[in-house]
Design an enzyme around this catalytic site. Structure first.
Site, mmCIF file in Angstrom:
data_model
loop_
_atom_site.group_PDB
_atom_site.id
_atom_site.type_symbol
_atom_site.label_atom_id
_atom_site.label_comp_id
_atom_site.label_asym_id
_atom_site.label_seq_id
_atom_site.Cartn_x
_atom_site.Cartn_y
_atom_site.Cartn_z
ATOM 1 N N ASP A 111 16.556 25.101 32.371
ATOM 2 C CA ASP A 111 17.999 24.820 32.327
ATOM 3 C C ASP A 111 18.192 23.299 32.392
ATOM 4 O OD1 ASP A 111 20.752 25.204 32.444
ATOM 5 O OD2 ASP A 111 20.770 25.534 34.619
ATOM 6 N N GLU A 144 19.110 19.265 28.457
ATOM 7 C CA GLU A 144 19.676 18.491 27.319
ATOM 8 C C GLU A 144 19.187 17.046 27.332
ATOM 9 O OE1 GLU A 144 21.387 20.430 29.443
ATOM 10 O OE2 GLU A 144 21.478 22.137 28.073
ATOM 11 N N ASP A 194 26.761 28.391 29.258
ATOM 12 C CA ASP A 194 27.821 28.821 30.173
ATOM 13 C C ASP A 194 29.059 29.331 29.458
ATOM 14 O OD1 ASP A 194 26.102 28.132 32.149
ATOM 15 O OD2 ASP A 194 27.056 26.204 32.584
HETATM 16 O O1 MIG Z 1 25.984 25.302 36.063
HETATM 17 O O2 MIG Z 1 21.510 26.842 37.782
HETATM 18 O O3 MIG Z 1 23.778 27.358 32.302
HETATM 19 O O4 MIG Z 1 23.012 29.669 33.674
HETATM 20 O O5 MIG Z 1 23.215 29.641 36.469
HETATM 21 C C1 MIG Z 1 25.015 24.564 36.614
HETATM 22 C C2 MIG Z 1 22.866 27.119 37.853
HETATM 23 C C3 MIG Z 1 23.573 24.806 36.285
HETATM 24 C C4 MIG Z 1 23.765 26.142 34.320
HETATM 25 C C5 MIG Z 1 23.230 27.304 33.592
HETATM 26 C C6 MIG Z 1 23.524 28.561 34.368
HETATM 27 C C7 MIG Z 1 22.914 28.475 35.742
HETATM 28 C C8 MIG Z 1 23.473 27.255 36.465
HETATM 29 N N1 MIG Z 1 23.224 26.052 35.661
#
Ligand code: MIG
Length: 813
Positions: free
Chosen positions: A405, A408, A482
């Site tokens: 995650d 980017e 998200d």
């Molecule tokens: O929103 O790790 O897209 O699936 O649950 C902040 C927490 C960071 C973004 C991800 C989401 C995940 C969340 N992360």
């Protein structure tokens, strides 16, 4: 919220400096050096390389020499050079190779691309550049143009009239049509007109732009830094474009079967007990599930490669119980490494110079979950290897899947990402973050995939990623970030994932039920009905939102969800087959109707229904309080999965779909391989296969066929030939049907005694099969060989020994 800055002249008035843009001018010469065709122009040159019958590369360069190295998007073995035939006329040079003729106009350096019938396929007008390094080319856009691809974008399937930017961005909100950049950057545009199509892939991991909106009869493709390096991929069939593009950038690695199961996630399951109770509940309730995800709270103050000692005091014990239940763990790993002198990962990274630095030498620090953090420089192979090997921490616990995650990379600052003047070491060829931004997430997932693979002792890894660039499919599945528990976002997931499939990302899906905001019983049902037919199938929701595990809304809802999740598992052999096909051909398991019916004008922008493989058509309900919807059935005959009704296609119908029903149709003559119901996908205790044949007809000309791929579903032994391929055929004759199966190869021995062939929704009345007895249902259940009629489905089944030499049966009516 936007301030007036949103309309700052610098943002919207880039055209003002247009005068300063340079162009190639006249084409002066065309020569071939080592298979590279070089066209020298007045102010710049073009290099052409022919890579296949239908594909060439074109790179703009200034100065004397051209650098033909590529990004890692392109597989090295796809860079061989084919010869073209060069001809010169007064006004142009032409290069003919395979199915393409490329004409370079001497007066303007414009390109026209023709097929072998001299039909104009595409035209690239002048390329221009400005003094700041932006480059742009203009392409013809006839009135009947349609656009696809571009990876993960909001809005409809057809991108005509849209404008998109490629710049990997953490967009928590909003996912709406005017958001031009999301987490993934796949700079592949597919253009279809006159029912023929081609793709242009701009291999540039900096910021790139695709504008099908602003130029009337032309569209533009541009980059703001780096090289103008395109691959032109001719169809004319969309399938050809997808095959060729994925040959260039790679296809999905065959996933372990468990990765195709139903996955349950939440931000976050807070401790070990919660995880175990969740797993036990799935098993008590007999709802299939393969994976539970650990979101950021499993870690010790968000330090990657740790467990929180209070919340997860006994990871080994937890893993052991989960294993006995057939449930896997996929933990999240973000790229940010907490700046903490007592933290081993940080210390190693510093000691070995693995973190990203600015040109001046300072480390780049950014604020993310753990606070101030450093970011591995994945452009450096040694940093990637280090990172990959850190995953031993997980593999030693029996973990084979990782969730990437924030890659980017997302940073909590004004630019939302790493500073653009970070200088990536790039294996000795330093480049700024601005030039390589869109590669960061892919390089992280590549490091993760390779690290897992090296430490898994022959087991297939699974990586899930949010960010990526062309080629990411080789290393990871992609989820669409998200989204929200909005009906609109459920609908949006269809065109988004369909275009991802056309862009090489065959293994993708949204957070089912919606991530942010609060789901409802009805939304969860409708979304799950749809989601179980997406390639990637995970229910995930955000912190402080309503719970959305399958039992969260009472027994009635739970039973519907169990049925649909169960359908995914029953169809698992078929699904796995489609994934195997995707790994070999690039064709995605989830397809727009357009991919199979390119000549049908009704489907050019159809994206509220989709195909699973070639023959299963799903038309989800995606509005609340709705029990009816229009469904378009393409040519041929279709069978309503629920009622068995045979419906003539090439028309719209009105489907009735109370909450339990998602409209689902199977093409007449189609075959689906089904397994026995299981609670997890790689449960191999009984691998009995039923080939279900829809709408068989005892008449000449009828033919149904199927190839079933099987292997051990979790190791790499298939690469050494440990797989089998069963070929099945059912052929119509005057008074019956001839059924035949044989093994093309049998390098994998499935754990079963019988094969079953079930004919459903057929007008054929079976009377007799030579050499096979008619059985009662009881006799069949006792395990006798023979055939029987099933009142419940109105179909009949042949239950026969699975013979490695195959068999032929004549079914007499
Ligand atoms: O929103 O790790 O897209 O699936 O649950 C902040 C927490 C960071 C973004 C991800 C989401 C995940 C969340 N992360």
């Amino acid at each position: 919220m936007d301030t007036s800055e949103a309309i700052h002249p610098d943002r919207i008035g880039a055209e003002v400096v247009r005068q300063a843009w340079g162009q190639i001018g006249k084409a002066l010469s065309l020569t071939c050096i080592d298979g590279v065709y070089i066209c020298r122009g007045e102010r710049a040159s073009l290099a052409f390389v022919f890579l296949s019958d239908t594909m060439f590369r074109m790179k703009l360069f200034m100065g004397k020499d051209v650098d033909l190295s590529s990004t890692i998007a392109v597989l090295p073995r796809e860079q061989s050079k084919l010869e073209a035939t060069l001809q010169e006329s007064e006004s142009a040079w032409t290069l003919s190779s395979g199915q393409l003729v490329l004409e370079i106009e001497k007066k303007t350096s414009a390109l026209s691309i023709f097929d072998v019938n001299e039909r104009l396929v595409a035209r690239q007008d002048q390329i221009s550049w400005n003094p700041r390094g932006a480059i742009q080319a203009v392409y013809d856009m006839p009135g009947d143009s349609h656009f696809y691809g571009l990876g993960e974008k909001a809005s409809f399937l057809d991108k005509k009239g849209e404008h998109y930017t490629m710049w990997n961005t953490d967009v928590y909100a909003p996912h709406v049509p005017e958001i031009e950049a999301l987490y993934q950057s796949i700079p592949l545009l597919i253009h279809m007109h006159g029912r023929s199509s081609y793709g242009i892939f701009l291999d540039n991991p900096g910021r790139t732009d695709f504008d099908m909106r602003s130029h009337g009869i032309a569209y533009t493709i541009g980059c703001s830094t780096g090289d103008y390096d395109i691959y032109f991929v001719y169809g004319p069939q969309l399938k050809d474009v997808v095959r060729e593009y994925t040959k260039l950038t790679g296809r999905i690695a065959l996933p372990p079967k468990w990765a195709l199961g139903y996955h349950q996630s939440r931000y976050s399951y807070m401790d070990q007990n919660e995880v175990l109770n969740l797993a036990r509940t799935f098993r008590e309730k007999e709802i299939p599930c393969d994976v539970i995800y650990l979101d950021i709270h499993y870690m010790d103050e968000y330090r990657v490669f740790t467990f929180d000692p209070v919340r997860f005091p006994d990871p080994e014990g937890m893993m052991a119980e989960l294993k006995s239940l057939g449930i896997r763990i996929v933990p999240i790993v973000d790229p940010g490494v907490k700046k903490d002198p007592k933290y081993e990962v940080y210390r190693q990274g510093i000691a070995n110079n693995h973190f990203s630095r600015k040109l001046e030498g300072d480390l780049f620090f950014g604020d993310v979950w753990p606070g101030i953090s450093a970011f591995p420089d994945f452009t450096d192979d040694s940093a990637s290897e280090w990172w990959g090997n850190l995953h031993k921490y997980y593999t030693e616990l029996g973990i084979a899947g990782i969730w990437n995650d924030m890659n980017e990379p997302a940073v909590f600052n004004a630019s939302k990402t790493m500073d653009l003047d970070v200088m990536h070491s790039n294996n000795g060829n330093p480049k700024t973050h601005e030039e390589l931004h869109n590669l960061y997430g892919m390089l992280m997932s590549k490091a993760t995939y390779e690290g897992l693979k090296n430490n898994l002792d022959g087991e297939r890894p699974f990586v899930l990623t949010r960010a990526g660039y062309s080629g990411i499919q080789r290393y990871a599945a992609v989820w669409t970030g998200d989204n929200r528990s909005f009906w609109e976002h459920m609908a949006l997931a269809m065109p988004m994932v369909l275009n991802m499939g056309l862009s090489g990302l065959a293994f993708a899906g949204p957070d089912i039920g919606g991530f942010a905001h609060h789901t409802s019983a009805e939304l969860l049902v409708r979304w799950t009905q749809m989601g179980v037919l997406f390639p990637y199938c995970r229910n995930h929701s955000a912190i402080a939102t309503l719970r959305q595990e399958p039992w969260s809304f009472g027994p009635e809802i739970e039973s519907i969800l169990r049925e649909y999740i169960g359908l995914r598992y029953r169809w698992m052999p078929h699904l796995y087959n489609l994934f195997q096909e995707a790994s070999e051909t690039g064709l995605p398991p989830m397809r727009p109707l357009l991919l199979e019916y390119q000549d049908d004008p009704n489907v050019t922008n159809l994206c509220d229904q989709f195909l699973v493989g070639r023959d299963v058509l799903a038309a989800p309900i995606y509005r609340p309080d709705t029990e009816h919807r229009a469904v378009y059935l393409p040519e041929g005959e279709w069978i309503d999965y629920w009622t068995g009704e045979v419906i003539a296609g090439n028309r719209h119908i009105l489907a009735h779909a109370p909450l339990r029903i998602m409209p689902l149709y199977i093409k007449s003559g189609a075959v689906i391989a089904e397994g026995v119901p299981t609670l997890y996908a790689d449960d191999r205790t009984d691998e009995t296969i039923t080939l279900r044949i829809y709408g068989a007809q005892a008449k000449k000309g009828f033919k149904a066929s199927y190839s079933l791929y099987e292997d051990d579903s979790s190791s790499f032994a298939y690469e050494q030939g440990a797989s089998s391929l069963l070929q099945f055929e059912l052929i119509g004759e005057d008074h019956g049907l001839q059924l035949q199966y044989r093994y093309e190869r049998q390098g994998y021995q499935a754990n079963r005694e019988f094969l079953r062939f079930t004919l459903v929704c057929t007008s054929f009345k079976l009377a007799q099969i030579e050499g096979l007895n008619e059985l009662t249902i009881e006799e069949a259940e006792e395990g006798q060989e023979g055939w029987y009629f099933d009142e419940q489905t109105g179909g009949f089944t042949l239950q026969v020994q699975d013979r490695s030499e195959g068999a032929t049966y004549f079914l007499k009516g």
